[in-house]
Write a protein that holds these residues in place. Structure first.
Motif, PDB file in Angstrom:
ATOM      1  N   ASP B 361       0.824  -1.207   0.000  1.00 25.52           N
ATOM      2  CA  ASP B 361       0.000   0.000   0.000  1.00 25.52           C
ATOM      3  C   ASP B 361       0.851   1.248   0.000  1.00 25.52           C
ATOM      4  OD1 ASP B 361      -2.816  -1.153   2.008  1.00 25.52           O
ATOM      5  OD2 ASP B 361      -2.530  -0.976  -0.146  1.00 25.52           O
ATOM      6  N   ASN B 362       1.905   1.209   0.846  1.00 28.39           N
ATOM      7  CA  ASN B 362       2.794   2.370   0.920  1.00 28.39           C
ATOM      8  C   ASN B 362       3.444   2.625  -0.425  1.00 28.39           C
ATOM      9  OD1 ASN B 362       2.261   2.836   3.559  1.00 28.39           O
ATOM     10  ND2 ASN B 362       4.001   1.695   4.336  1.00 28.39           N
ATOM     11  N   SER B 365       1.064   4.173  -2.746  1.00 27.31           N
ATOM     12  CA  SER B 365       0.814   5.591  -2.434  1.00 27.31           C
ATOM     13  C   SER B 365       2.018   6.421  -2.818  1.00 27.31           C
ATOM     14  CB  SER B 365       0.479   5.744  -0.960  1.00 27.31           C
ATOM     15  OG  SER B 365       1.544   5.283  -0.171  1.00 27.31           O
ATOM     16  N   HIS B 368       2.001   7.107  -6.444  1.00 29.35           N
ATOM     17  CA  HIS B 368       1.025   8.145  -6.759  1.00 29.35           C
ATOM     18  C   HIS B 368       1.597   9.518  -6.505  1.00 29.35           C
ATOM     19  CE1 HIS B 368      -2.723   6.229  -7.792  1.00 29.35           C
ATOM     20  NE2 HIS B 368      -2.462   5.287  -6.927  1.00 29.35           N
TER      21      HIS B 368
END
Lengths: 460, 529
Positions: B361-362, B365, B368
């Protein structure tokens, strides 16, 4: 769905035989035994006075007719119509009468609950049981018919006696820690006995077959307590309905509460399907195949058609405000019933008398709610499948199943106010009882039933 | 003014005597004492009086002193000491009357001044003492003010606390009142229930009393009996048995036995159910564990070098599990340690999986936020583009397939109508057939031609072979001759050899198809050369 002719009936006494072959009904002092499918009269018996209670023996060979006013019990045989038996309690009077599970003994409760007399049809012996308790449900037999649990009261204390039905021997006798024992009931597996206190104290005790106390459950103190109790057919759950409008489910492993179901007046959860019965102005032919449509005379509410509409949440149900200073107030869970597969529980909260709530036991949440136009009088599950029949005193019978629900008008001249109903053991037919008449409703087989029920989106 | 006591006592010599005399005799206020002292100090003593006075005016400077005094007095407003001058040149005569008057005036003035001084001194003293007094008062008042202020703050604080307490007590009171109300309601409902039950019991009691009364009065007692046509057999067909003492006991024991049997059966059944459920759940957990391990292990290939603790445990777990799997039968036992092991390992794996997912997830992110950082991670835009492309491709392919299908269907559809289709087919096929026929005839012709050619070639080859044979024989003989002649004519031989080789080479070139035959002869030739 086919409806039979309407026959005469008195005192709502209409019972199917345990083997499902016959149907016994009473008309004043006559007992009529019909074939359950063709409704042809098989036997006709005449009693001495008006019959107050009839009961089939477990092997479907005998029927007892209790005449409380005269203190008489008359027993009739199906195999031998000329056989007769009359038990006269004389001055002792009679308030209740029932069969023993072997079908050869009759237990008569005399007036004032002075004693229970066990009359044998095989031998000349008579047994007496002293100090039975005059309560809501003082006698209970195990499902396999081996044991009888009896509530007693001596010296201002409550006791329970467990008797072996084969020879009426006392197996166990123990006192219960209750203020005023209101009822006892065996679990369907016959190993656990539930005993609960009167409504002034919330207490339910669970005893093992050998008289040991397994557990006590008390949800709260001081306010009015237990109103209704039901075992699930698998004996896994015990549902306790109380005056605070909640049903608490106890599990059979720890005898602790696993969940409680509240009955609020508004339903907000969109996952719950709420069926509202609504009036249909032009009368339509609904689910009746073989009968002419009813006369659209200017009759009362019951003769007009109605259908179910799926109401969108939030739904608020009609509540009834109970009189504050009356005893046995009309609040709390008055009726509880598990479906035969133990997957569903149907409840009725007396403060919302027009609604039936159906709970999914696998997921432990409310599945559907049905709101009728008038107060629900009686509901009963089909003995074979998860299908619930409801009657509200109108001329309609309502059926719910997980697939949907349907409202069916009982055909016939005039009004047929369905006051009570009773399923046949195979689930193929349903006896609808009114004050003076009864009729049989034949439900079709699986396929037919599928088409008769609408889906959730349908309006039927 | 009683100050002038014995001032004019010249006899006394010492100053101190005078002063002490003055001080002991006078019983006056300190201010007057002070003024006395001043007076004493201001008035020189007898001994010094003369000297002091004589200091100003001596016998020599009388005139000057008179004129000086005159000047001073006139400036003060006194009349002049001189008589009125008759002429300028003559000496002015001293006016004794004026002098005496001036002296008197001066004395009077002196007295007034002294008085005034006294008054002023007394006033000064008074004011001083007043000031002291006021200062004391002021200090006291300030202290009082401070203390009263402190007191006030203390009182305010207490007042606040009391108000707080008051509020709390109000709240408690409200709560208590509510509870009381609730309890009262409960009591009321219980009371109504009790009353209702009481009334019911009382009614029953009354009925009982009546019945008892009836029974007592009633002579004729209705017989309690059962009349039956004939007794019915028992449901299970057995006969009844006599009940003696022994049989009673045996009945009792038998009942007990049966009851316990029923209970035990029920417990066993339930235990079986629970064991089955347990086993299923264990299986599920094990499966979960295996899947989690397989999920985690391929991704942990790279960071294995970084040697996390978690990876270490993963590896060790997989090794452990390999061993454990072999002991699968042990899992069936609901042993405490086995159960704990399973739950602990599941928990570990779950934690690892969770941390892994968090890492992912990190990463996502981060991508992004920062853009292309990691090679392994494709940015979303690219991903989307790819998916769009793929979708387009898929669409195209689908369309193609559709068109193909349509065509196929058309063909098949056209196959439905027999006559026309057969004709049509024939039309198509006719063309084909014609073509085929032509080609076939072409082929046949070609084949014939080839055959002819082949035959001719073979004939030619045979002829050639024969000729060659003859030629070879000739050559051989000629060679023989030559050889015989070789010793004499070397030059000619070499030429002939060249010619011969050229000749044989050309004959080979002319008949490529007949290689096989002359080849057989060839080995002879090089051996000769």
């Amino acid at each position: 769905m086919n409806f039979s002719e309407v026959f005469k009936l008195s005192s709502l006494l209409c019972k199917f035989s345990p083997d499902g072959k016959y149907l016994a009904s009473c008309v004043q002092y006559r007992l009529v035994v019909r074939d359950a499918n063709t409704l042809q009269i098989r036997q006709l018996y005449t009693c001495l006075d008006q019959i107050q209670h009839i009961e089939w023996s477990a092997d479907s060979l005998f029927i007892l007719c209790a005449l409380y006013k005269r203190g008489l019990v008359q027993v009739w045989s199906l195999e031998q119509p000329e056989w007769h038996c009359k038990i006269d309690e004389g001055s002792a009077g009679l308030v209740a009468s029932c069969w023993s599970p072997d079908g050869r003994h009759i237990l008569n409760t005399t007036e004032f609950h002075l004693r229970i007399t066990v009359w044998s049809l095989c031998t000349k012996s008579v047994s007496y049981i002293k100090y039975p308790k005059a309560c809501q449900q003082g006698i209970t037999f195990t499902r396999d018919g081996r044991y009888l649990a009896l509530a007693e009261r001596r010296d201002c204390k409550d006791y329970v006696s467990i008797l072996v039905c084969s020879d009426w021997q006392l197996l166990r006798h123990f006192d219960t820690d209750t203020q005023d024992l209101a009822g006892i009931e065996w679990a369907p597996n016959g190993c656990v006995l539930a005993a609960w206190d009167s409504c002034l104290e919330y207490k339910i005790l669970l005893y093992s077959l050998d008289g040991r106390l397994l557990s006590t459950f008390c949800a709260y103190e001081w306010s009015l307590g237990i109103k209704s109790v039901a075992w699930s057919p698998s004996s896994q759950f015990l549902a306790v309905g109380s005056y605070d409008g909640k049903v608490r489910i106890l599990n059979h492993v720890t005898w602790k509460m696993i969940t409680e179901f509240g009955h609020p007046a508004t339903i907000n959860n969109p996952k719950i399907v709420v069926y509202k019965e609504a009036e249909k102005s032009p009368p339509l032919v609904l689910g009746r195949l073989a009968f002419p449509p009813p006369r659209a005379a200017a009759g009362p509410l019951s003769s007009t058609e109605s259908k179910y509409e799926v109401a969108s949440v939030p739904v608020s149900l009609q509540t009834l405000k109970p009189a504050p200073d009356r005893a046995n107030p009309r609040i709390g869970i008055g009726a509880l019933a598990f479906s035969p597969d133990s997957c569903f529980l149907a409840t009725r909260s007396d403060s919302v008398p027009t609604a039936v709530w159906i709970w999914d036991i696998q997921k432990l949440r409310l599945l559907a709610a049905l709101e009728q136009l008038s107060a629900v009088r009686c509901f009963q599950w089909d003995p074979r499948q998860a299908r619930l029949a409801i009657c509200t005193g109108g001329s309609k019978v309502y059926l719910w199943s997980p697939a949907g629900c349907v409202s069916v008008q009982v055909p016939g001249e005039g009004d047929f106010q369905v006051l009570s109903l009773c399923w046949h053991l195979s689930g193929d037919s349903l006896a609808l009882l009114s004050k003076d008449h009864f009729c049989l409703c034949f439900l079709e087989t699986e396929q037919g039933v599928g088409t008769a029920f609408g889906q959730r989106g349908d309006h039927t | 003014m009683g100050d002038w006591m014995t001032v004019t006592d010249p006899g006394l010599s010492s100053e101190s005597k005078y002063i002490s005399q003055y001080t002991s005799e006078t019983k006056m206020s300190p201010s007057s004492l002070y003024s006395q002292q001043v007076l004493c100090s201001s008035i020189p003593l007898s001994k010094n009086v003369h000297s002091f006075f004589s200091a100003f005016c001596t016998e020599e400077n009388i005139e000057q002193s008179i004129s000086y005094l005159d000047q001073e007095l006139t400036t003060f407003g006194f009349p002049s000491l001189y008589e009125e001058s008759k002429g300028k040149e003559t000496k002015r005569e001293l006016n004794i009357v004026a002098v005496l008057n001036c002296m008197n005036e001066l004395l009077v003035l002196q007295r007034k001044n002294l008085l005034a001084q006294e008054n002023v001194e007394t006033q000064n003293l008074k004011l001083g003492s007043d000031m002291d007094h006021l200062q004391n008062c002021y200090a006291k008042l300030k202290e009082q003010l401070e203390t009263s202020r402190r007191e006030m703050i203390g009182l305010q604080e207490r007042d606040r606390q009391l108000q707080c307490k008051n509020r709390n007590l109000h709240q408690l009171l409200k709560n208590e009142k509510d509870e009381v109300q609730k309890l009262q309601n409960i009591i009321a409902s219980r009371a109504t229930q009790y009353n209702h039950d009481m009334k019911r019991k009382e009614r029953e009691y009354n009925k009982l009393k009546e019945r008892l009364h009836q029974l007592v009065m009633n002579k004729k007692d209705k017989k309690i009996a059962m009349e039956v046509l004939n007794y019915v057999g028992r449901a299970d067909g057995k006969r009844g048995s006599w009940r003696t003492g022994k049989t009673e006991a045996s009945f009792f024991l038998r009942n007990e036995d049966e009851m316990y049997k029923i209970l035990l059966n029920d417990y066993e059944y339930r235990q079986k159910q629970i064991l089955m459920e347990n086993a299923e759940l264990k299986k599920v957990l094990q499966q979960m564990k295996k899947e989690m391990i397989s999920l985690l292990s391929p991704q942990k290939q790279k960071p294995r070098e970084r040697a996390d603790d978690s990876t270490g445990t993963v590896i060790s777990d997989t090794e452990e599990d390999a061993g454990e799997l072999s002991r699968e039968s042990m899992w069936d036992l609901s042993c405490e340690t086995v159960r704990e092991q399973l739950t602990n390992s599941i928990r570990k794996q779950w934690r690892i999986l969770k941390s892994h997912v968090e890492k992912l997830d990190n990463q996502v992110s981060k991508v992004h936020v920062e853009g292309f950082n990691d090679e392994d991670v494709i940015s979303r835009q690219d991903h989307e583009q790819e998916t769009e492309k793929l979708e387009l491709e898929i669409q195209q392919c689908k369309e193609m397939i559709k068109t193909q299908q349509q065509l196929l269907q058309q063909q098949l559809a056209t196959a439905c109508d027999d006559d026309t289709t057969s004709l049509l087919r024939d039309c198509y096929l006719l063309e084909e057939k014609e073509r085929l026929k032509e080609e076939w005839s072409l082929f046949k012709e070609q084949k014939k031609n080839f055959e002819k050619e082949r035959r001719s070639f073979t004939e030619a080859a045979i002829r050639l072979g024969l000729e060659r044979k003859a030629f070879e024989e000739e050559r051989a003989s000629w060679l023989k001759q030559q050889f015989l002649n070789m010793t004499t004519f070397d030059h000619q031989n070499s030429e002939n050899v060249k010619l011969l080789s050229a000749f044989s080479g050309s004959s080979d070139r002319d008949n490529p198809t007949v290689h096989s035959r002359p080849r057989q002869k060839k080995p002879h030739v090089p051996s000769v050369y």
